[in-house]
Design an enzyme around this catalytic site. Structure first.
Site, mmCIF file in Angstrom:
data_model
loop_
_atom_site.group_PDB
_atom_site.id
_atom_site.type_symbol
_atom_site.label_atom_id
_atom_site.label_comp_id
_atom_site.label_asym_id
_atom_site.label_seq_id
_atom_site.Cartn_x
_atom_site.Cartn_y
_atom_site.Cartn_z
ATOM 1 N N HIS A 7 2.116 3.152 -5.453
ATOM 2 C CA HIS A 7 0.993 2.975 -6.349
ATOM 3 C C HIS A 7 1.244 3.780 -7.610
ATOM 4 C CE1 HIS A 7 -3.125 2.801 -7.817
ATOM 5 N NE2 HIS A 7 -3.228 1.732 -7.062
ATOM 6 N N ASP B 162 -3.528 -2.852 -0.056
ATOM 7 C CA ASP B 162 -3.079 -4.224 0.209
ATOM 8 C C ASP B 162 -2.263 -4.349 1.480
ATOM 9 O OD1 ASP B 162 -4.240 -5.328 -1.994
ATOM 10 O OD2 ASP B 162 -2.607 -4.697 -3.283
#
Ligand code: ACO
Length: 436
Positions: free
Chosen positions: A313, A371
């Site tokens: 991320h 996700d």
């Protein structure tokens, strides 16, 4: 913005005079150096591709501490919101800055549900698409098309228009996502049912048919609601920055949100949950858990172009707090549906275990993001893989619109217009075609 007593001084090695730059303090998080007058004073721009070091705006909506793995909506930790509130309360919080009491929640929910239907003509517009079109292609079109249907809420400079378009967008997104799905499988559209919860209504529009009764499964309803809460906002990410940039020209809210939908589609952003599940499917086809080691070697090989989707991320460099909550939901949903032995879930766990122990991932601070699990949950619920990003867009709409409305109300807001470091040809003359 609070001016800090601290100042930044920029010095140059070529003898140009130093430049003092003001520093501002937020309520929490890094201070910012104000470079707005830098070009005027020095004739230079700053260079920051991907905005890794640039605050593009001031915002009071969402705060992320990537090192601590902390996510706050209007100051409230995501863990508390996900376990003590529902999506309607979260929407109210993001849009208006406070958690509603029971009456305010009921009023807000009523105002939203009042707008759940879309114009009956929308189905004719939808019919123009191929049945096998990607749902995000359809969603980009449908959301943009809302501006052609709701002329009374397209003036971004009018606070009432902004409020009503916010409610319309939040209310109509589930209807549009479900319509895109029903169209793709050739089933009749299901009209919204306003006595259901936001998540329950979405499930019904997705999975009910006119010929059978449909009962909303409370575990799935709660899981869906949690997916919505966890994806509702994430400060100045790519799609939100797109919405702000697009909206900064004064375009109507529906067009600005359509731009966000388009940006979210990319596999490095909202498309990651779809890419993650496709990746798990590929490994499964290759031989499943036994091939995890081989797959990880490919991921670590820079020349392979293979990434571990659902990992890493831009901001979280410790862990993604949403991933923890999603993992919890994942277990609950698989348990409720009797899918604990789901091979893809087992595969995901095996990948996670290896990655969390492998120096490649540890040294780069790569952890599972939301996700990684949200795809498994959605698949278990019965949402097809290519609809995942549409569900994300549905959930993120409230964040986009809250951020857009915040920008328009900010007296310091300007049309977005980044500059560049030009590396192309200097001025030259066009030669007649015969001489080129
Ligand atoms: N698999 C393998 N290696 C990775 C991964 C990954 N998923 N993510 C990052 N790396 C490596 C990079 O190759 C790089 O290695 P290097 O230093 O040897 O060159 C290093 O880790 C740092 O990565 P960056 O690309 O600089 O990280 P950045 O912050 O720019 O990118 C991103 C973040 C785009 C999310 C990236 O981690 C990625 O592509 N992940 C997979 C896609 C994904 O899951 N996206 C979802 C994001 S969350 C969301 O949108 C809700």
């Amino acid at each position: 913005m609070k001016l800090s007593a601290n100042k930044a001084t920029l010095s140059f090695s070529n003898g140009k005079p130093n430049i003092d730059l003001p520093v501002y303090e937020g309520t929490v998080g890094p201070d910012v150096i104000d470079i707005r007058k830098l070009y005027g004073q020095s004739g230079m721009f700053t260079y920051d591709p991907g905005f890794l070091s640039t605050a593009s705006c001031q915002s009071a909506i969402t705060y992320i501490d990537g090192d601590k793995g902390e996510l706050l909506y209007r100051g409230y930790p995501i863990e508390q919101l996900a376990t003590q509130c529902d999506f309607m309360e979260t929407c109210h919080l993001l849009l208006y800055g406070n958690l509603p009491n029971a009456k305010a929640k009921a009023d807000f929910t009523k105002r939203v549900t009042n707008h759940t239907m879309v114009s009956e003509q929308m189905q004719f517009f939808l019919r123009g698409f191929r049945r096998d079109a990607h749902p995000m292609a359809i969603m980009t079109g449908l959301v943009g098309a809302l501006s052609a249907f709701y002329h009374d809420s397209t003036d971004i400079n009018n606070p009432e228009h902004r409020d009503i378009s916010a409610l319309r967008l939040i209310a109509k997104m589930p209807t549009l996502v479900a319509m895109a799905y029903k169209y793709s499988i050739g089933q009749p559209y299901m009209y919204p049912q306003n006595n259901l919860s936001y998540a329950g209504n979405f499930m019904r529009m997705m999975f009910a048919t006119p010929c059978d009764d449909y009962k909303v499964n409370p575990v799935i309803e709660r899981a869906m609601d949690r997916i919505f809460i966890l994806h509702a906002d994430h400060e100045q990410n790519a799609s939100t920055s797109t919405v702000r940039l697009c909206g900064s020209s004064g375009t109507n809210p529906f067009a600005a949100i359509a731009a966000g939908v388009a940006c979210l589609w990319g596999p490095a952003h909202g498309g990651a949950n779809e890419a993650c599940l496709n990746m798990l499917g590929e490994i499964q086809k290759m031989g499943g858990i036994e091939k995890v080691g081989h797959f990880m070697e490919q991921v670590k090989d820079k020349n392979s172009g293979v990434k571990l989707m659902g990992f890493g991320h831009r901001v979280y460099k410790n862990y993604d707090p949403r991933a923890k909550l999603m993992q919890e939901t994942c277990k609950e949903v698989l348990g409720a549906l009797g899918l604990e032995k789901d091979p893809l879930f087992k595969l995901a766990m095996a990948l996670e275990k290896i990655a969390l122990e492998d120096d490649y991932f540890v040294s780069r601070k790569l952890y599972p993001n939301v996700d990684f699990y949200s795809g498994i949950v959605q698949r278990a619920i019965g949402i097809p893989v290519n609809m995942f990003t549409g569900v994300f867009a549905l959930a993120r709409t409230v964040g986009w619109i809250a951020q857009l409305n915040e920008m328009i109300s900010d007296p310091e807001y300007k049309i977005g217009r980044p500059r560049q470091l030009f590396t192309g040809s200097v001025k030259r003359d066009v030669l007649p075609i015969a001489k080129r």
